[in-house]
Design an enzyme around this catalytic site. Structure first.
Site, PDB file in Angstrom:
ATOM      1  N   HIS A 159       0.515  -0.882   0.110  1.00 40.42           N
ATOM      2  CA  HIS A 159      -0.344  -0.202   0.006  1.00 40.42           C
ATOM      3  C   HIS A 159       1.427   1.513   0.052  1.00 40.42           C
ATOM      4  O   HIS A 159       2.242   0.866   0.530  1.00 40.42           O
ATOM      5  CB  HIS A 159      -0.731  -0.254   1.256  1.00 40.42           C
ATOM      6  N   LYS A 163      -0.582   4.823   4.851  1.00 39.91           N
ATOM      7  CA  LYS A 163      -1.125   3.531   5.756  1.00 39.91           C
ATOM      8  C   LYS A 163      -0.563   3.340   7.267  1.00 39.91           C
ATOM      9  O   LYS A 163       0.630   3.146   6.562  1.00 39.91           O
ATOM     10  CB  LYS A 163      -1.833   2.384   4.556  1.00 39.91           C
TER      11      LYS A 163
END
Ligand SMILES: NC(=O)c1ccc[n+]([C@@H]2O[C@H](COP(=O)([O-])OP(=O)(O)OC[C@H]3O[C@@H](n4cnc5c(N)ncnc54)[C@H](OP(=O)(O)O)[C@@H]3O)[C@@H](O)[C@H]2O)c1
Length: 274
Positions: A159, A163
């Site tokens: 990600h 995040k």
């Protein structure tokens, strides 16, 4: 010609909620029939179409849930757990409309309250609205079910660098699907990370590997490994608009052409396998 699905949105000013509202406004099969915001939100009383930067649509942001849902066939929730739990209880007491929620991060007590409301109200809970992720989960369940694929399972996810949590909620959901299919509880068999002298791999475990960087929307790969071959089931999100599209697909499935669904807990698995 069928009437458009009248949809009320909880949390229409948030990142997910505003994307869902825009998708509703762009879709000929849906109308935005209500919107609920926090009592101290600057959006209270504002026309939600204009608030989102478009033309006025004659739908004002309300504080009272009853007011916002009285003309709705379905409620899509993109708020936060406290609001979600309260709204589910209230909708169950009102006798509807049914709820689709994409909210995540419920604590144990909140999760139990959602389960209780789902005995009186149809509620679809989607930790990830992506239809592709839902199909990926169905494939993982299928692979984990086959005795011939009784192999080591490793989950890799990547990600963007902002995040905050790891592994991702989606990685956990996919791992849980594999574990449940094998009759196990994920927490009992997970290897969350590896470093240093780890020794050989624990037989029957599910391992995780996490990467963070750049602007990656979300990548998940579920690897089934034997000594001689390997299967990888993978999903790559290319754009955040998949969440709003999936939310609309879930709302359409829940309204079921006007017939609705019985009270109960539903998931994106129902949407992609039905
Ligand atoms: N299922 C999926 O595919 C998916 C995808 C993305 C995100 N999510 C989840 O969706 C949720 C929202 O994420 P987000 O990134 O959109 O967050 P966000 O931008 O903070 O949006 C939350 C929204 O809920 C509103 N809200 C919060 N408490 C409220 C209350 N008590 N009453 C009324 N409105 C309230 C907020 O209003 P204010 O702006 O006034 O505070 C805001 O509009 C999170 O749980 C997130 O994990 C799910």
């Amino acid at each position: 010609l069928t009437a458009p699905i009248r949809t009320a949105v909880l949390g229409p000013t948030g990142r997910l909620g505003s994307a869902i509202c825009r998708a509703l406004l762009d879709h000929p099969d849906f109308t935005l029939a209500g919107a609920v915001v926090r009592a101290d939100s600057p959006a209270v009383g504002e026309d939600i179409g204009a608030w989102l930067g478009g033309d006025p649509i004659g739908c004002r942001a309300e504080i009272a849930l009853e007011q916002a849902v009285h003309d709705a066939d379905i409620v899509i929730d993109a708020s936060l757990p406290t609001m979600t739990v309260a709204a589910a209880e209230r909708l169950a007491s009102l006798g509807g409309p049914a709820m689709v929620t994409g909210v995540t991060g419920f604590n144990r007590k909140q999760a139990a309250l959602m389960t209780a409301s789902a005995t009186r109200l149809p509620i679809l809970m989607a930790g990830n609205f992506s239809l592709g992720v839902a199909v990926t989960e169905a494939l993982v369940r299928e692979a984990a079910r086959l005795p011939a694929a009784d192999w080591d399972i490793e989950i890799h996810e990547t990600h963007h660098k902002r995040k905050a949590d790891a592994p991702s909620g989606t990685a956990l959901m996919l791992a849980r699907a594999a574990a449940e299919t094998r009759g196990e509880t994920l927490e009992d068999i997970a290897t969350w990370s590896r470093e240093g002298m780890t020794g050989p791999r624990q037989s029957g475990s599910i391992g995780f590997a996490v990467s963070r960087g750049g602007a990656v929307v979300g990548e998940h790969a579920i690897r089934f490994l034997s000594e001689l071959e390997e299967i990888t089931i993978s999903h790559r999100a290319l754009d955040r608009s998949i969440f709003a599209r999936g939310a609309l697909a879930a709302a359409r499935w829940m309204t079921n052409g006007g017939a609705g669904r019985p009270a109960g807990a539903y998931s994106m698995q129902n949407v992609v396998t039905d």
